[in-house]
Scaffold this motif. Structure first.
Motif, PDB file in Angstrom:
ATOM      1  N   PHE A 137      -1.938  10.166   2.943  1.00 52.86           N
ATOM      2  CA  PHE A 137      -1.760   9.090   4.059  1.00 52.86           C
ATOM      3  C   PHE A 137      -2.572   9.377   5.210  1.00 52.86           C
ATOM      4  O   PHE A 137      -2.094   9.805   6.330  1.00 52.86           O
ATOM      5  CB  PHE A 137      -0.208   9.135   4.234  1.00 52.86           C
ATOM      6  CG  PHE A 137       0.176   7.758   4.648  1.00 52.86           C
ATOM      7  CD1 PHE A 137      -0.828   6.733   5.187  1.00 52.86           C
ATOM      8  CD2 PHE A 137       1.600   7.676   5.133  1.00 52.86           C
ATOM      9  CE1 PHE A 137      -0.274   5.695   6.025  1.00 52.86           C
ATOM     10  CE2 PHE A 137       2.098   6.471   6.003  1.00 52.86           C
ATOM     11  CZ  PHE A 137       0.911   5.560   6.217  1.00 52.86           C
ATOM     12  N   ARG A 160       4.269   8.405  -0.027  1.00 49.31           N
ATOM     13  CA  ARG A 160       3.702   7.069   0.890  1.00 49.31           C
ATOM     14  C   ARG A 160       4.434   5.875   0.381  1.00 49.31           C
ATOM     15  O   ARG A 160       4.648   5.022   1.380  1.00 49.31           O
ATOM     16  CB  ARG A 160       2.084   7.310   0.899  1.00 49.31           C
ATOM     17  CG  ARG A 160       1.636   6.114   1.806  1.00 49.31           C
ATOM     18  CD  ARG A 160      -0.039   5.723   1.521  1.00 49.31           C
ATOM     19  NE  ARG A 160       0.012   5.353  -0.097  1.00 49.31           N
ATOM     20  CZ  ARG A 160      -1.067   5.753  -0.845  1.00 49.31           C
ATOM     21  NH1 ARG A 160      -1.996   6.704  -0.337  1.00 49.31           N
ATOM     22  NH2 ARG A 160      -1.129   5.389  -2.091  1.00 49.31           N
ATOM     23  N   ALA A 184       0.981   1.775   5.584  1.00 58.53           N
ATOM     24  CA  ALA A 184       1.160   2.397   4.244  1.00 58.53           C
ATOM     25  C   ALA A 184       0.914   1.294   3.135  1.00 58.53           C
ATOM     26  O   ALA A 184       0.679   1.819   1.939  1.00 58.53           O
ATOM     27  CB  ALA A 184       2.716   2.998   4.166  1.00 58.53           C
TER      28      ALA A 184
END
Length: 409
Positions: A137, A160, A184
């Motif tokens: 991420f 994530r 995200a």
């Protein structure tokens, strides 16, 4: 035990003073004293007509008494004397270690050393966890600047893909939480396995634990410095004061140092190099990190460092040798903290007034971080909402452009 400790230190204990008071009418008698220092203390007592004698003949008398003590005291066995001597020596050693003034500041020396080590380890671990989780991420590192919050998000979110259905309001402000969830959805990070995530979370737990312990240790160091060296703390701050004490070894050693030594303490290599090459000697050492020195510019730094070291030298002697200090045997425990640090507050005000005259600008309050230019340093914001939203908007724009290009082709 207090009576024996007083005799060993060459002081007249209350029991000995009572005994001598009962013998004060003896005018022709002499008093054999094994310790010359104790003999001088007895000689200073008012109303005592006895003449203390402490020479080689006195030592011979005491040696003979020790050798023939079992025969002088009926019922006393030599084995009992050895046992009592051993027990008394152990108790006296524990008493000295417990109440030694030199041991009080040992906690400060150890705490500041551990605090520096923790900072190094914490920076290393935080950097590693950001790099490691950043493969999964990468956008979160641009949005969240705080290492503790970053590690807590990893522990709570995990993968994530769980970000959108995880509530982060107890860790992040609402705007940052929205930015994280939006990032995200369009993240370009790689996929990781559960085993990878488990190891990353173990490292994140270490970051959280170290951060919380560092905060606790910093509070402990502040309270110990306020208790042991309040005047030094008022002048240079708890961190610089603790480093000065640790560098010199103890509070008493630092109090014995002149102001010129305190000023360049920590710059010994530069000092000897300057003396060897016949160049200008350094103007400051560890004291450079004090806020008052940081607010001065140019040549004024050396002037303020010299003034601050001079006042710190006096404040250190007040801290180390006053009635309420460890050296003062705990007298004056009822003195409040404001009275203990009154000298440091007064001298700091004088130095601030002189700094205003030299710089021609108002002085920043104590505790404000100072930048290289003598002004308040711009601390990186814990939550930069505008930057986070701007970054998310940029991600959406790039994603929109990439989809448009794909559709046109």
């Amino acid at each position: 035990m207090e009576e024996v400790a007083s005799l060993v230190e060459g002081k007249v204990s209350p029991m000995l003073a009572t005994l001598l008071d009962s013998l004060k009418d003896e005018k022709k008698a002499s008093l054999a004293v094994a310790d010359p220092k104790l003999g001088q203390a007895i000689n200073k007592l008012p109303g005592i007509t006895l003449t203390p004698i402490s020479d080689s003949s006195t030592n011979e008398i005491y040696r003979a008494i020790r050798d023939h003590l079992p025969s002088l005291i009926p019922g006393l066995l030599e084995s009992n004397i050895s046992t009592m001597s051993l027990g008394l020596s152990h108790s006296l050693s524990r008493h000295k270690l417990k109440f030694s003034p030199d041991k009080v500041d040992t906690m400060i020396v150890q705490a500041i050393a551990l605090l520096d080590d923790l900072d190094k380890e914490l920076n290393t671990y935080a950097m590693r966890v950001k790099e490691w989780y950043g493969w999964h991420f990468p956008e979160m590192g641009r949005i969240v600047n705080d290492n503790l919050a970053y590690a807590r998000i990893i522990l709570k979110v995990g993968m994530r893909t769980n970000t959108s259905k995880t509530e982060l309001d107890d860790i992040l402000p609402e705007e940052i939480e929205t930015a994280i969830k939006a990032a995200a959805e369009v993240s370009m990070g790689t996929e990781i396995t559960e085993e990878d995530l488990e190891n990353i979370q173990l490292l994140a737990e270490q970051v959280v634990g170290f951060t919380e312990y560092r905060q606790q240790l910093s509070s402990y160091l502040t309270s110990r410095m306020q208790a042991i060296a309040p005047n030094l703390t008022e002048l240079v701050g708890e961190l610089v004061g603790a480093r000065l004490i640790a560098h010199s070894g103890s509070l008493m050693n630092l109090a014995k140092s002149p102001a010129s030594t305190i000023q360049i303490l920590g710059a010994e290599k530069a000092l000897f190099r300057a003396l060897k090459t016949k160049h200008d000697t350094p103007k400051y050492g560890l004291i450079y990190h004090a806020s008052l020195v940081g607010q001065a510019t140019g040549k004024n730094k050396g002037k303020i460092a010299r003034m601050l070291a001079a006042k710190a030298a006096i404040g250190l002697r007040v801290d180390a040798l006053s009635d309420w200090s460890a050296q003062g045997e705990g007298k004056g425990d009822d003195i409040d903290e404001e009275e203990r640090s009154a000298c440091g507050v007064m001298w700091r005000a004088r130095i601030e007034r002189q700094l205003r005259v030299l710089e021609g600008k108002p002085v920043l309050p104590r505790g404000v971080a100072i930048g290289p230019n003598g002004k308040a340093a711009a601390q990186p914001g814990k939550w930069e909402v505008k930057e986070a939203l701007k970054y998310v908007y940029q991600l959406y724009l790039e994603l929109y452009i990439s989809f448009s290009v794909t559709n046109e082709s």
